[in-house]
Write a protein that holds these residues in place. Structure first.
Motif, short mmCIF file in Angstrom:
data_model
loop_
_atom_site.label_atom_id
_atom_site.label_comp_id
_atom_site.label_asym_id
_atom_site.label_seq_id
_atom_site.Cartn_x
_atom_site.Cartn_y
_atom_site.Cartn_z
N VAL A 47 0.76 -1.25 0.03
CA VAL A 47 0.10 0.10 0.09
C VAL A 47 0.90 1.38 0.26
CG1 VAL A 47 -1.75 -1.05 1.01
CG2 VAL A 47 0.01 0.01 2.67
N ASN A 48 0.28 2.50 -0.35
CA ASN A 48 0.84 3.67 -0.48
C ASN A 48 0.67 4.14 1.08
OD1 ASN A 48 -1.83 4.65 -0.29
ND2 ASN A 48 -1.52 5.35 -2.54
N GLU A 49 1.16 5.69 1.02
CA GLU A 49 0.88 6.26 2.50
C GLU A 49 -0.42 6.45 2.92
OE1 GLU A 49 3.41 6.94 4.38
OE2 GLU A 49 5.09 6.65 2.98
N LEU A 50 -1.31 6.29 2.14
CA LEU A 50 -2.59 6.46 2.54
C LEU A 50 -3.45 5.14 2.74
CD1 LEU A 50 -3.89 9.17 -0.09
CD2 LEU A 50 -3.23 9.44 2.19
N GLY A 51 -2.53 3.84 2.66
CA GLY A 51 -3.30 2.77 2.96
C GLY A 51 -3.98 2.01 1.59
N GLU A 52 -3.76 2.76 0.48
CA GLU A 52 -4.30 2.22 -0.57
C GLU A 52 -3.33 1.44 -1.62
OE1 GLU A 52 -6.46 6.59 -1.53
OE2 GLU A 52 -4.47 6.03 -2.45
N GLU A 53 -3.96 0.11 -1.71
CA GLU A 53 -3.13 -0.95 -2.63
C GLU A 53 -2.63 -0.49 -3.87
OE1 GLU A 53 -3.67 -5.60 -3.49
OE2 GLU A 53 -5.50 -4.66 -3.29
N MET A 54 -1.36 -0.62 -4.00
CA MET A 54 -0.78 -0.12 -5.25
C MET A 54 -0.68 -1.15 -6.48
SD MET A 54 2.56 1.78 -3.34
CE MET A 54 2.92 2.54 -4.86
N VAL A 113 6.47 0.17 -5.38
CA VAL A 113 6.99 -0.21 -4.23
C VAL A 113 6.21 0.69 -3.16
CG1 VAL A 113 9.13 0.13 -2.72
CG2 VAL A 113 9.28 -0.55 -5.09
N GLY A 114 5.87 -0.14 -2.00
CA GLY A 114 5.29 0.54 -1.17
C GLY A 114 5.24 -0.29 0.23
N GLU A 115 4.55 -0.20 1.40
CA GLU A 115 4.41 -0.61 2.59
C GLU A 115 3.82 -1.98 2.70
OE1 GLU A 115 4.39 0.13 7.40
OE2 GLU A 115 3.65 1.37 6.03
N LEU A 116 4.33 -3.16 3.01
CA LEU A 116 3.89 -4.36 3.20
C LEU A 116 2.70 -4.46 4.33
CD1 LEU A 116 3.54 -7.43 1.91
CD2 LEU A 116 5.22 -7.98 3.51
N ILE A 117 1.69 -4.74 4.26
CA ILE A 117 0.65 -4.97 5.48
C ILE A 117 0.05 -6.42 5.47
CG2 ILE A 117 0.13 -2.34 5.63
CD1 ILE A 117 -2.56 -2.73 4.39
N GLN A 130 5.15 -6.62 -5.22
CA GLN A 130 4.64 -7.81 -5.81
C GLN A 130 4.55 -7.74 -7.15
OE1 GLN A 130 0.43 -8.00 -4.58
NE2 GLN A 130 0.24 -10.41 -4.59
N ASP A 131 4.75 -9.10 -7.66
CA ASP A 131 5.06 -9.14 -8.92
C ASP A 131 3.52 -9.62 -9.79
OD1 ASP A 131 4.75 -11.85 -8.80
OD2 ASP A 131 6.96 -12.27 -9.15
N GLU A 132 3.45 -9.76 -10.90
CA GLU A 132 2.26 -10.11 -11.68
C GLU A 132 1.73 -11.65 -11.18
OE1 GLU A 132 0.28 -8.24 -13.37
OE2 GLU A 132 1.82 -6.59 -13.21
N GLU A 133 2.47 -12.55 -10.89
CA GLU A 133 2.30 -13.68 -10.37
C GLU A 133 2.16 -13.99 -9.07
OE1 GLU A 133 4.36 -16.94 -13.17
OE2 GLU A 133 5.80 -15.49 -12.70
N GLY A 134 1.94 -12.89 -8.32
CA GLY A 134 1.49 -12.76 -6.98
C GLY A 134 2.80 -13.23 -5.99
N TYR A 135 4.10 -13.01 -6.27
CA TYR A 135 5.17 -13.07 -5.27
C TYR A 135 5.50 -11.89 -4.98
CZ TYR A 135 5.97 -18.01 -7.34
OH TYR A 135 5.84 -19.34 -7.53
#
Length: 515
Positions: A352-359, A364-368, A402-407
């Motif tokens: 997610v980004n700084e607002l908690g929105e999925e990227m 690159v963002g924070e892993l939750i 996260q890549d296109e295959e979910g890794y």
């Protein structure tokens, strides 16, 4: 269901199966379960009640397992502590954790005696004696803690009936104090549901079975070992090879002699095993799965180890607040070098980004994280809890993509990010380049204040043999990195600072620079 109940079920199903081996002795699941019941009855008869807190100051040993499971079975909350902490560090956790009883090694008695007058809540010290000494022989009668002492063997000799309390899965089973990057350690409260669900889910994900033999050499007081190399094997009835400490020779000998099938370690352990000259690939021939966690493994080390020992290393990811595992490379799909894999069963991860929105994928963002493994909060720290857990999601503080295959891929710790002239430099990216150098064994990269660019990249390396120069390392980096990512300076060390699990401490290097 909880971990203590899972052990009971395993003992019923596989009573004569070897639960663990330790220092040449084997113990069955029936024997382990009986010892756990006796310990639970012993602490009850000594006055411990459901909800009380008990600390464990123990290394890898049968006493750790028996104390952990005995306390959980009695409804007592367990606080594992690194036994090589300083008295000040131990004292802080004992006070902050409102500890009522301590199970400890006899060699730690002098340190605890100096702390005792500042620990009014503790009324019992359970001493794991080196030999067969009774309590009277472990401390002088005029000792300040003499009247509070019992020996571990005395508790196990208790023949009183154990009264199992009613247990709720949301009650706190374990409090793990995180080392943190700033300030005092925080106590992550893990419920019985947290502890059991993560052990069950990682056992399912990695297909651990009663046919497996797991090398339990990671420190038991650390959550990585606690779940992956202790609780998960017990849930599935696997056998554990308990090693008191990490030694490449002892690991190779144990794997070879007992035909171990699973090895779990941190990257530093794999590095030592790879560098060990007497390490023969045949010694690892029985291993079907190598597990790595605790820190990101340099891709070059992973590939070199796999090539030498003909075994695949599966990296995963976790943190104390998540009991700890959230991601692992799957066994039924290709392993991706450098990736922490995909979300394990029943756990969700997203970036997610700084607002908690999925990227979007690739950014690159924070892993939750969200799932049954996420802690209920920090002990006596509601404000910290509110910052870390938002709308049911645990904010890890780690930068990922996260890549296109979910890794998922961990880019770096959010707090370790280096900003050079407005450009983001992730230490791990520079470290990967350094590890690929044939003359470098270990490397760590940190940021230092710079008057012109805000921060500068500094590298610390351990070389295989003398002869490498800072200039040569910097030139090598110029061939593989953009200009703003190149270390401004390179310092050679005999070894890099590490914690007890072998994780390299960038913070210590940074503190050294700022002095």
């Amino acid at each position: 269901m909880n971990a203590a109940k899972a052990l009971e079920q395993t003992a019923l199903k596989s009573a004569d199966k070897t639960a663990y081996t330790f220092m040449g002795q084997s113990v069955t699941y029936r024997e382990l379960n009986e010892s756990v019941n006796r310990f639970a009855a012993g602490i009850q008869s000594a006055g411990m009640k459901k909800g009380d807190h008990m600390a464990l100051l123990l290394g890898n040993s049968p006493q750790f397992i028996i104390s952990l499971y005995g306390a959980m079975r009695a409804g007592v909350t367990v606080i594992p502590i690194n036994p090589i902490y300083t008295p000040d560090e131990i004292g802080y956790i004992l006070r902050n954790g409102d500890v009522k009883a301590v199970v400890l090694l006899d060699i730690l008695l002098p340190a605890l005696e100096t702390l005792n007058e500042h620990l009014p809540s503790i009324d019992q010290y359970v001493v794991c004696e080196s030999g067969d000494e009774r309590a009277a022989g472990l401390a002088p009668a005029n000792s300040s803690i003499y009247t509070k002492m019992k020996t571990f063997s005395y508790l196990l000799a208790n023949d009183g009936a154990f009264q199992e309390p009613a247990m709720d899965e949301e009650e706190t089973a374990v409090i793990l104090y995180t080392s943190g990057t700033t300030g005092k350690p925080k106590g992550a409260m893990l419920t019985h549901k947290n502890v059991y669900s993560n052990a069950r889910d990682i056992a399912d994900y990695l297909d651990i079975s009663e046919q497996d033999t797991v090398v339990t050499v990671l420190p038991m007081f650390h959550v990585f070992c606690l779940t992956v190399a202790l609780n998960a094997p017990i849930v599935r009835g696997a056998t554990m090879i308990i090693l008191p400490r990490f030694s490449p020779k002892e690991v190779f000998d144990a794997v070879n002699a007992q035909k171990a099938t699973i090895f779990a370690g941190v990257p530093t352990m794999y590095n030592f095993l790879y560098q060990f000259e007497q390490g023969d690939p045949s010694d690892f021939s029985s291993i079907r799965l190598c597990i790595s966690g605790g820190a990101s493994m340099p891709v070059s080390l992973l590939e070199q180890f796999e090539k030498k020992f003909n075994v695949q290393i599966s990296e995963g990811y976790g943190l104390s607040e998540a009991s700890p595992v959230t991601c692992f490379n799957p066994l039924d799909r290709p392993r991706k070098a450098g990736s922490i894999g995909c979300s394990i069963s029943n756990v969700e991860n997203k970036v997610v980004n700084e607002l908690g929105e999925e990227m979007e994928r690739g950014q690159v963002g924070e892993l939750i994280v969200r799932g049954p493994n996420v802690m209920k909060g920090y002990y006596k720290m509601p404000e910290e809890t509110a910052v870390t857990i938002r709308d049911g999601w645990l904010y890890t503080g780690d930068l990922a993509r996260q890549d296109e295959e979910g890794y998922f891929y961990i880019v770096d710790r959010k707090k370790d990010l280096i900003i050079v002239g407005g450009y983001n430099v992730y230490p791990r990216e520079v470290e990967e380049v350094l590890y690929a150098h044939p003359a470098i064994i270990e490397a760590a990269v940190v940021g230092a204040p710079d008057p012109d660019y805000g921060e500068a990249v500094l590298a610390f390396v351990v070389q295989k043999r003398d002869g490498l120069t800072a200039g040569a390392v910097i030139q090598y980096c110029k061939e593989h990195l953009a200009a703003y990512k190149i270390p401004r300076s390179v310092e050679f060390l005999q070894e890099l600072p590490k914690n007890t699990t072998g994780k390299i401490l960038r913070r210590s290097l940074k503190d050294q620079i700022l002095k």
